[in-house]
Each structure stands twice: as C-alpha cells, then as structure tokens.
Design a protein around this motif. Structure first.
Motif, PDB file in Angstrom:
ATOM      1  N   ILE A 158      49.195  35.088  49.434  1.00 49.75           N
ATOM      2  CA  ILE A 158      49.334  35.705  47.951  1.00 49.75           C
ATOM      3  C   ILE A 158      50.656  35.308  47.642  1.00 49.75           C
ATOM      4  O   ILE A 158      51.735  35.674  48.234  1.00 49.75           O
ATOM      5  CB  ILE A 158      49.127  37.078  47.765  1.00 49.75           C
ATOM      6  CG1 ILE A 158      47.633  37.461  48.036  1.00 49.75           C
ATOM      7  CG2 ILE A 158      49.323  37.586  46.261  1.00 49.75           C
ATOM      8  CD1 ILE A 158      47.172  38.913  48.097  1.00 49.75           C
ATOM      9  N   THR A 159      50.981  34.587  46.351  1.00 47.25           N
ATOM     10  CA  THR A 159      52.339  34.292  45.948  1.00 47.25           C
ATOM     11  C   THR A 159      52.579  34.694  44.702  1.00 47.25           C
ATOM     12  O   THR A 159      51.680  34.766  43.774  1.00 47.25           O
ATOM     13  CB  THR A 159      52.648  32.776  46.023  1.00 47.25           C
ATOM     14  OG1 THR A 159      51.589  32.126  45.491  1.00 47.25           O
ATOM     15  CG2 THR A 159      52.585  32.351  47.684  1.00 47.25           C
ATOM     16  N   ARG A 169      52.054  36.434  37.025  1.00 45.02           N
ATOM     17  CA  ARG A 169      50.835  35.846  37.342  1.00 45.02           C
ATOM     18  C   ARG A 169      50.929  35.412  38.952  1.00 45.02           C
ATOM     19  O   ARG A 169      51.872  35.004  39.603  1.00 45.02           O
ATOM     20  CB  ARG A 169      51.019  34.262  36.929  1.00 45.02           C
ATOM     21  CG  ARG A 169      49.802  33.284  37.257  1.00 45.02           C
ATOM     22  CD  ARG A 169      49.773  32.018  36.334  1.00 45.02           C
ATOM     23  NE  ARG A 169      48.519  31.166  36.752  1.00 45.02           N
ATOM     24  CZ  ARG A 169      48.844  30.137  37.644  1.00 45.02           C
ATOM     25  NH1 ARG A 169      49.881  30.036  38.252  1.00 45.02           N
ATOM     26  NH2 ARG A 169      47.666  29.524  37.996  1.00 45.02           N
ATOM     27  N   MET A 170      49.834  35.915  39.672  1.00 44.52           N
ATOM     28  CA  MET A 170      49.811  35.869  41.117  1.00 44.52           C
ATOM     29  C   MET A 170      48.818  35.008  41.736  1.00 44.52           C
ATOM     30  O   MET A 170      47.400  35.014  40.946  1.00 44.52           O
ATOM     31  CB  MET A 170      49.479  37.454  41.639  1.00 44.52           C
ATOM     32  CG  MET A 170      50.412  38.400  41.224  1.00 44.52           C
ATOM     33  SD  MET A 170      51.912  38.350  41.874  1.00 44.52           S
ATOM     34  CE  MET A 170      51.783  38.458  43.581  1.00 44.52           C
ATOM     35  N   VAL A 171      48.858  34.311  42.495  1.00 45.42           N
ATOM     36  CA  VAL A 171      48.039  33.262  42.881  1.00 45.42           C
ATOM     37  C   VAL A 171      47.667  33.493  44.580  1.00 45.42           C
ATOM     38  O   VAL A 171      48.490  33.601  45.179  1.00 45.42           O
ATOM     39  CB  VAL A 171      48.585  31.891  43.028  1.00 45.42           C
ATOM     40  CG1 VAL A 171      47.485  30.840  43.268  1.00 45.42           C
ATOM     41  CG2 VAL A 171      48.902  31.546  41.550  1.00 45.42           C
ATOM     42  N   PHE A 208      36.606  23.466  52.478  1.00 45.83           N
ATOM     43  CA  PHE A 208      36.838  24.008  51.361  1.00 45.83           C
ATOM     44  C   PHE A 208      38.237  24.493  51.043  1.00 45.83           C
ATOM     45  O   PHE A 208      38.699  25.310  52.169  1.00 45.83           O
ATOM     46  CB  PHE A 208      35.797  24.816  50.499  1.00 45.83           C
ATOM     47  CG  PHE A 208      34.553  24.119  50.423  1.00 45.83           C
ATOM     48  CD1 PHE A 208      34.474  23.495  49.027  1.00 45.83           C
ATOM     49  CD2 PHE A 208      33.534  24.092  51.175  1.00 45.83           C
ATOM     50  CE1 PHE A 208      33.382  22.953  48.747  1.00 45.83           C
ATOM     51  CE2 PHE A 208      32.491  23.211  50.963  1.00 45.83           C
ATOM     52  CZ  PHE A 208      32.273  22.922  49.479  1.00 45.83           C
ATOM     53  N   GLU A 209      39.062  24.242  50.424  1.00 41.84           N
ATOM     54  CA  GLU A 209      40.344  24.981  49.784  1.00 41.84           C
ATOM     55  C   GLU A 209      40.151  25.838  48.597  1.00 41.84           C
ATOM     56  O   GLU A 209      39.227  25.477  47.751  1.00 41.84           O
ATOM     57  CB  GLU A 209      41.325  23.960  49.766  1.00 41.84           C
ATOM     58  CG  GLU A 209      41.830  23.109  50.931  1.00 41.84           C
ATOM     59  CD  GLU A 209      42.870  22.390  50.545  1.00 41.84           C
ATOM     60  OE1 GLU A 209      43.198  22.065  49.473  1.00 41.84           O
ATOM     61  OE2 GLU A 209      43.657  21.938  51.445  1.00 41.84           O
ATOM     62  N   THR A 210      40.554  27.015  48.441  1.00 43.32           N
ATOM     63  CA  THR A 210      40.368  27.715  47.319  1.00 43.32           C
ATOM     64  C   THR A 210      41.304  28.133  46.640  1.00 43.32           C
ATOM     65  O   THR A 210      42.568  28.541  47.467  1.00 43.32           O
ATOM     66  CB  THR A 210      39.345  29.030  47.688  1.00 43.32           C
ATOM     67  OG1 THR A 210      38.965  29.831  46.553  1.00 43.32           O
ATOM     68  CG2 THR A 210      39.936  29.770  48.665  1.00 43.32           C
ATOM     69  N   GLU A 211      41.873  28.568  45.583  1.00 39.31           N
ATOM     70  CA  GLU A 211      42.717  29.054  44.764  1.00 39.31           C
ATOM     71  C   GLU A 211      42.538  29.643  43.506  1.00 39.31           C
ATOM     72  O   GLU A 211      41.590  29.218  42.847  1.00 39.31           O
ATOM     73  CB  GLU A 211      43.700  27.880  44.169  1.00 39.31           C
ATOM     74  CG  GLU A 211      45.058  28.197  43.462  1.00 39.31           C
ATOM     75  CD  GLU A 211      45.790  27.565  43.149  1.00 39.31           C
ATOM     76  OE1 GLU A 211      46.242  27.338  41.901  1.00 39.31           O
ATOM     77  OE2 GLU A 211      46.356  26.363  44.047  1.00 39.31           O
ATOM     78  N   ILE A 212      42.918  30.969  43.468  1.00 41.04           N
ATOM     79  CA  ILE A 212      42.341  32.009  42.334  1.00 41.04           C
ATOM     80  C   ILE A 212      43.674  32.744  41.998  1.00 41.04           C
ATOM     81  O   ILE A 212      44.498  33.257  42.680  1.00 41.04           O
ATOM     82  CB  ILE A 212      41.296  33.046  42.870  1.00 41.04           C
ATOM     83  CG1 ILE A 212      40.613  33.769  41.669  1.00 41.04           C
ATOM     84  CG2 ILE A 212      41.771  33.994  43.941  1.00 41.04           C
ATOM     85  CD1 ILE A 212      39.390  34.635  41.888  1.00 41.04           C
TER      86      ILE A 212
END
Length: 474
Positions: A158-159, A169-171, A208-212
């Motif tokens: 988490i960044t 905004r957190m990713v 798979f790579e994931t980003e939310i």
C-alpha cells in the motif's frame, strides 16, 4: 473420466455354407478385443502451485505391470505429447518444447501399474486436461484428468500516491497471482469499501498483477486494509495501513507552517545528497568490478569438453572445443559419467578451489541452449530441472531472450550477447555471467551450495544445429 479400448473389424463374406463356416471361424479369431486392463485417474482435478513440482496420478487396474507397455501423456493430440515412455525408455525426440526438461515418469511404480507423471517447475500454461493413455500393442485404455494451477502472489503493498479531490489517493499493488485474484479494500470493521479504480494485467509468464486505488477523506476511515484472495486455493493475503491526521495537512487543507516547509526542503536536499552518494559509490564499485574481471579474464581456463560425458545426440569437435546437436542417436558406449536423458556435456576438468573463468561464443545457436557450471554429482540418467536444486547454475536462451535459471523463477536478462564469460569462485561459492560484448554483469549466483564437490563447466544444447554451434574461445 473417459476410458476406451482399441478394436478392429473383419469384413463379412457371402453366406454360402462353406463361406459361412469360414466367416464364423474368422470372426471368432478377429473379433474386437476390449482392453484387458483399465486406466484409472483421480475423480477430482489436481491442483498445482506455480514454480513447484506436481504429480499427475494414474494407474492400471489389477496392479497390471506397465514396464513393457507404451505410456503416453498428452493434452489434446497424441502426436504432440507431454511425455512418452516406449520400449522401456523415455522418448524425448518429439516432446512438446514447453515441457522439455520438466517431466519425469515415476518408474518406481511401473511394476505395480503406476504410471504417474511428475511435472517440474509448474507454469500457468500447464493448466488444462491431460490424457494418460496406455497400450500393450493389442489393448489400449486411457483416463482423462484435469490440472488446475494456482499462484499465491506477493503480499499487498500500500502506497500513498497523491492528494486528489480533497482526499488522499492510496494504491494497493501485488503480483504473481494465478488465476486472476479477487481484490478489495476493507475498513477496520471488515466492511468492503468502494474502490476508485482497479486494474489486473497478465504478464508474459502468465501470472497476474493487480492494482486497486481508493480515496480516503479527512473524516472518513483512517484504518483500512487491502485484501487479495486466490479463490482456487481459498487463501488470502492482506496488508493494513493507518492514515494519520497529519497526512491531511497539505496545501489543500490548513495553512502551511513555514518551519514545516523548511524542514521539507532540508529533507529533499539531504535525500538528494544520499542518492548522489549512492550513485557515485555504484560507479566506483562497477569500475572496480570491471578491473577485477579484466584481471581474471587475462588468464582464462583452457576448457576441453569431456566426450565420456556427452549425450549421444551431442556432437563434439576433435579438439573438444565446439558443441553441436545432431539429429541421430550416436551409438556411444554407456558409462556412469554419460548424460542419457538431457543433451548435456561437461568439461573434462573440474575445480574445487580458486577463481576460474572461460569464454563461450554463442552466436546464433538455435532457440534453446544453456551454459554454466554443475556439481560433479549432477544427475545423468534422469530428468533434471537445470537449476541450483539439481546442482546447476546457468543462464539459457529461450525465445531469443536470455534468462538466469534460478530455483524460484527464471530471471529475464534481456538480449542475448554473442559472447558470454563464466566466472567461478569456488572458495567464496559464487558464479557470475558477464556479457562479453559490453563487459557488463549479466547475473550473479551468490552463496551457491557447492557442498565441497568438484565444479565442472556445463553445457546443454536442445535443438538440432547445422552451422551455428557453441564454441569455447580459448
């Protein structure tokens, strides 16, 4: 599960009495024969983990021995097989390229009718149906089973990205999942939160790579977690973060404290100085490394290949410095040193101490080759994974790219150079590969487990070559 038995037909003749007698005698002799055995596989799909070994279980009914039968594992067409056992031996000539060096028929159970297949270093592309077919030349039967592949990716990271729409905004990012995972943001009570956006992408290796992302406001949830789930394994990885009220003190919110601005400027300057220092130290280290390489490479080993270790498909030059791969099995005498499963060959001299190096010209050799070092005890009569677990430290060319063959995953190294230096340090237990075209480091295997054994130059050449070959330069 499907099972089927082979059959054949005899054609009828006209029904005069003598011919009728002939017909019934012929029919009695030539009537279709059902399989005298059955092939049995699991009723449920087999689940495998990416990068690990998996066994596809299969056996014959009534403990029928399969030692003298043909055992063929394939996915869709028998001609393009995953593994073939015939005439008492494994046959690799027309094996699917993506399974080469990664399959092993477990022969310990052949006498009792067990014909299970082991797949090494499982990949997402291995997923799907598998046919286990067995024939004794007269009877035939098969079973179909399904392999499901699962990959448990990295822990979510988490960044803080930026300030957006009056909030933060957190990713959350993670990689190495298979199949496509489920991803959620949750608050401290475990309730799902509405995400701002989410993406999932598939890498070249099939994982798979994931980003939310999500926006957190000053008076909303301060404790939140990113939750990623592999539905096939029913396993979850989760990371949590606490958003302090101080984080909302940016220019869009209350007034800026000048001392805070000064502190930030000082931190930026200090951080820049640290980066510059690290960069200069890296340049110095790289320069020292190049000088050390040149000192070592000024006295290369004169590596000669050992014909007593060469696989019968391997062709060696008279001076023992050029390796080729022929189309025919050469009738060479078998001995304990000779490779008989994979087309490999070793150098004639091994090393137990000191630092050594040699240069190999690879040119445009085929699509599948590898070079490096191996322990003296490397397996010679059975399949190997070509990595440190099997006592091999090497780089290979695959699909016109170069990669390091590590145990956990293959590390991409970019374009293939025309010349590669192998640098071996037996005392410090490491192996380095250097791009001979640019004098730059390609990859280092550190803390190699040599286990006090002799270490030999090792070469593997999979595809048939005509002109292009692996050549030792010194």
């Amino acid at each position: 599960m499907k099972k089927k038995a082979s059959s054949f037909q005899c054609f009828s003749v006209s029904m005069s009495l003598p011919r009728a007698i002939i017909f019934f005698m012929t029919f009695h002799i030539c009537k279709p024969t059902s399989a005298q055995f059955k092939v049995i596989g699991p009723d449920q799909p087999v689940t495998a983990i990416v990068g690990q070994e998996t066994v596809l279980p299969c056996h014959l009914s009534l403990n029928t021995s399969a030692e003298n039968m043909e055992v063929r594992w394939f996915q869709y067409e028998p001609q393009t097989f995953v593994h073939l056992y015939h005439n008492g031996k494994d046959q690799y000539r027309q094996q699917m390229p993506e399974y080469r060096g990664r399959t092993e028929l477990l022969k310990d159970g052949l006498m009792d009718g067990h014909v299970s297949l082991k797949i090494l270093n499982t990949r997402p592309s291995d997923e799907g149906p598998y046919h286990c077919s067995v024939t004794d030349g007269i009877s035939y039967a098969e079973a179909i089973l399904e392999l499901r592949v699962a990959g448990l990716g990295s822990a979510p990271q988490i960044t803080f990205e930026n300030y957006q729409d009056g909030g933060i905004r957190m990713v959350c990012r993670s990689a190495g999942w298979f199949p496509e995972p489920g991803v959620l943001w949750r608050d401290e009570s475990g309730q799902n939160l509405t995400a701002l956006s989410g993406t999932r992408s598939k890498r070249e290796d099939g994982l798979f790579e994931t980003e939310i992302s999500i926006i957190i406001y000053e008076h909303s949830h301060r404790n939140l977690s990113c939750w990623i789930r592999n539905n096939l394994l029913n396993q979850i990885k989760e990371s949590a973060v606490f958003i302090s009220a101080f984080c909302f003190s940016d220019p869009f919110f209350p007034k800026v404290n000048p001392w805070m601005v000064a502190l930030c400027v000082m931190l930026v300057v200090l951080f820049g100085f640290i980066l510059l220092t690290v960069y200069l130290l890296k340049i110095k280290r790289d320069l020292q490394q190049k000088l050390e390489w040149r000192r070592i490479m000024s006295h290369p080993e004169k590596v000669i290949l050992d014909p007593d270790t060469a696989h019968p498909y391997i062709i060696l030059s008279e001076d023992g410095k050029v390796i080729g791969r022929g189309p025919r099995w050469q009738n060479w005498p078998d001995n304990p040193k000779r490779f008989t499963t994979l087309p490999c060959v070793l150098g004639s001299e091994g090393f137990t101490s000191g630092r050594h190096c040699w240069e190999v010209e690879v040119g445009d050799v085929g699509d599948l080759w590898a070079l490096g070092v191996s322990r003296e005890s490397v397996k010679r009569k059975e399949g190997i994974g070509r990595d440190a677990d099997d006592g091999i430290w090497a780089v290979e060319q695959y699909l016109r790219k170069c990669r390091a063959m590590t145990t956990s995953k293959w590390v991409p190294l970019g374009q293939v150079p025309r010349r590669i230096w192998v640098v071996l340090d037996c005392d410090e237990a490491w192996v380095e590969f250097v791009n001979g075209d640019t004098d730059t480091l390609m990859y280092t295997f550190s803390q190699a487990s040599f286990a006090g054994e002799k270490i030999y130059p090792w070469f593997w050449l999979e595809y048939i070559t005509e002109e292009p070959q692996l050549r030792l330069c010194h």
